[in-house]
Design a protein around this motif. Structure first.
Motif, PDB file in Angstrom:
ATOM      1  N   LYS A   8      -2.561  -6.285   5.080  1.00 52.81           N
ATOM      2  CA  LYS A   8      -1.867  -7.550   5.284  1.00 52.81           C
ATOM      3  C   LYS A   8      -1.546  -7.706   6.763  1.00 52.81           C
ATOM      4  O   LYS A   8      -1.288  -6.737   7.468  1.00 52.81           O
ATOM      5  N   GLU A  43      -0.480  -9.518  -3.680  1.00 51.97           N
ATOM      6  CA  GLU A  43      -1.468  -8.774  -2.905  1.00 51.97           C
ATOM      7  C   GLU A  43      -2.818  -8.784  -3.604  1.00 51.97           C
ATOM      8  O   GLU A  43      -3.864  -8.925  -2.992  1.00 51.97           O
ATOM      9  N   GLN A  85      -7.654  -2.948   1.494  1.00 47.01           N
ATOM     10  CA  GLN A  85      -6.828  -4.154   1.611  1.00 47.01           C
ATOM     11  C   GLN A  85      -5.721  -3.934   2.634  1.00 47.01           C
ATOM     12  O   GLN A  85      -5.090  -2.877   2.692  1.00 47.01           O
ATOM     13  N   TYR A  98      -3.641 -11.652   3.360  1.00 49.44           N
ATOM     14  CA  TYR A  98      -4.171 -10.426   2.774  1.00 49.44           C
ATOM     15  C   TYR A  98      -5.672 -10.398   2.999  1.00 49.44           C
ATOM     16  O   TYR A  98      -6.394 -11.314   2.583  1.00 49.44           O
TER      17      TYR A  98
END
Length: 216
Positions: free
Chosen positions: A172, A52, A170, A182
């Motif tokens: 996904k 990530e 952030q 991501y």
């Protein structure tokens, strides 16, 4: 001389490291002969958070220092088995070479409790350098390329931070091919996206995407 160096009790940890490196290489060769590989199993030991962090180019506030250190070592950037072989090789050779040099001057070896942690620290820059070189040599995984615009309209999950207007977090998102991307996401309107919240991507920005709250 080399055999005595290998069997010397003060070099036990380096002998084990070198033996494990050879064992892993042999196992991988045997698996390749039967059309298999240990790669899938080994990748399970790489923290998901590490991927990530690597999936976002921007610096994110609150990133774990330990994960940042692993990323610095190129862990997760090359196949786990390859990285492990590099580490075991560099660590064992660092230990053996240090012991040889020290023995030539003093006629005795450094104790295991001292040399083992010292070489572990000393070998880290060499591990990183070797992994960086290998990462440029190894062929990249084939992926199905898509345009970023193709993600618009898809549901993303906030996985790190809290998103506000002009302060992205952030997230996904999975594309039509099942691949995970991501990205950075911020609200389209004056609201806040919390950790674990699902949002719908509405438009692309310079650094990521704008999104709206996912309606259940």
């Amino acid at each position: 001389m080399l055999w005595e160096l290998f069997l010397e009790p003060s070099n036990l940890i380096f002998s084990i490291s070198l033996s494990l490196m050879l064992l892993f290489g042999l196992i991988e060769c045997l698996l390749l002969l039967i059309g298999s590989s240990s790669q899938g199993l080994m990748e399970q030991f790489v923290p998901d958070q590490l991927h990530e962090i690597q999936g976002v180019e921007a610096d994110l506030e609150g990133s774990n220092l330990f994960l940042t250190f692993l990323d610095w070592l190129y862990l997760g950037r090359i196949p786990m088995l390859v990285w492990l072989v590099i580490f075991l090789t560099v660590y064992s050779l660092t230990g053996f070479i240090t012991q040889i040099i020290f023995f030539n001057f003093t006629q005795f070896y450094l104790p295991l409790w001292l040399i083992a942690p010292a070489c572990l620290i000393a070998c880290m820059p060499l591990v990183r350098l070797s992994a960086a070189i290998i990462s440029r040599i190894l062929p990249k995984d084939e992926t199905t390329a898509i345009y970023s615009e193709a993600l618009i309209g898809r549901t993303a999950l906030i996985i790190l931070g809290e998103a506000k207007q002009d302060y992205p977090a952030q997230a996904k998102v999975k594309d039509q091919f099942g691949q995970i991307h991501y990205i950075l996401v911020e609200p389209e309107i004056d609201t806040t996206f919390s950790l674990g919240q699902e949002v719908i991507l509405t438009q692309q920005t310079k650094n990521g995407f704008k999104a709206i709250t996912h309606s259940i």
